[in-house]
Design a protein around this motif. Structure first.
Motif, PDB file in Angstrom:
ATOM      1  N   LEU A  96     -44.174 159.968  16.176  1.00 46.61           N
ATOM      2  CA  LEU A  96     -44.638 158.820  16.950  1.00 46.61           C
ATOM      3  C   LEU A  96     -44.103 158.854  18.376  1.00 46.61           C
ATOM      4  N   THR A  97     -42.874 159.317  18.545  1.00 41.16           N
ATOM      5  CA  THR A  97     -42.320 159.465  19.893  1.00 41.16           C
ATOM      6  C   THR A  97     -43.178 160.424  20.708  1.00 41.16           C
ATOM      7  N   GLN A 105     -49.298 159.329   7.812  1.00 35.84           N
ATOM      8  CA  GLN A 105     -47.930 159.451   7.343  1.00 35.84           C
ATOM      9  C   GLN A 105     -47.189 160.317   8.359  1.00 35.84           C
ATOM     10  N   LEU A 106     -46.305 159.685   9.154  1.00 41.51           N
ATOM     11  CA  LEU A 106     -45.627 160.366  10.262  1.00 41.51           C
ATOM     12  C   LEU A 106     -44.155 159.951  10.345  1.00 41.51           C
ATOM     13  N   PHE A 110     -46.318 150.856  13.639  1.00 39.41           N
ATOM     14  CA  PHE A 110     -45.235 150.274  12.856  1.00 39.41           C
ATOM     15  C   PHE A 110     -45.248 150.915  11.477  1.00 39.41           C
ATOM     16  N   PRO A 111     -44.080 151.215  10.927  1.00 39.60           N
ATOM     17  CA  PRO A 111     -44.061 151.767   9.563  1.00 39.60           C
ATOM     18  C   PRO A 111     -44.511 150.689   8.580  1.00 39.60           C
ATOM     19  N   ARG A 112     -45.170 151.121   7.556  1.00 38.36           N
ATOM     20  CA  ARG A 112     -45.691 150.204   6.545  1.00 38.36           C
ATOM     21  C   ARG A 112     -44.672 150.080   5.424  1.00 38.36           C
TER      22      ARG A 112
END
Length: 188
Positions: free
Chosen positions: A146-147, A140-141, A180-182
């Motif tokens: 992520l960058t 969970q980010l 990719f976000p879920r």
């Protein structure tokens, strides 16, 4: 060879997103200069087909003629950049840009699938068989994390490449990093 080809025009991204062009450009980057005939044999296409797609890559600045190794009968081509990049946020501001980014992401997945399929464990040492593979993590980010992860991963890979340069048993290695976000469970 220049470091990166940074694309800001969706039309240019669509040019390179063609399945055969992606493969041809990838081969020129990984294996070095080649003629249309040589590339055609590698990808199972006619030299006429590969010539056409090479000319398109040339027209948009992805490749150039390799004058140093010119074959008297055929042009030799080489990649101009180590990799292609684009800013998805910039490009997805239009329907055309969203389509181009989606197509390119799918081409990347196709390439990864092809390379995984081609990996033959019997042709590699046990050390390579042990480390080759794909991991699937779930965290969970936020986007900022992520960058940072992407930047630090690239920095670490460049550092490791420099540290191990010249080491025996050091082939080119495909490394994929993606996130990719879920979609939340209640929206699926």
């Amino acid at each position: 060879m220049e470091e990166a080809y940074k694309i800001s025009d969706p039309q240019v991204l669509k040019v390179v997103a063609h399945p055969l062009r992606v493969r041809l450009l990838g081969l020129l980057r990984s294996d070095g200069p080649a003629t249309a005939s040589e590339l055609g044999r590698r990808v199972g296409e006619s030299s006429g087909s590969t010539s056409y797609h090479l000319r398109e890559l040339f027209k948009y600045g992805f490749i150039e003629e390799d004058d140093e190794r010119r074959d008297g009968r055929e042009r030799r081509w080489r990649a101009r950049h180590r990799y292609t990049s684009w800013n998805s946020r910039e490009l997805t501001g239009t329907p055309e840009g969203r389509e181009a980014v989606k197509i390119m992401r799918l081409r990347q997945a196709e390439s990864m699938t092809r390379i995984i399929h081609e990996f033959d464990e019997s042709a590699w040492s046990p050390e390579w068989v042990e480390v080759a593979g794909v991991n699937d993590h779930f965290f969970q980010l936020p986007p900022a994390a992520l960058t940072e992860f992407m930047a630090r991963t690239e920095e670490m890979l460049r550092e490791l490449e420099a540290r191990y340069a010249g080491t025996p048993d050091t082939p080119h290695v495909h490394v994929w990093v993606g996130a990719f976000p879920r979609v939340p469970k209640e929206e699926r």
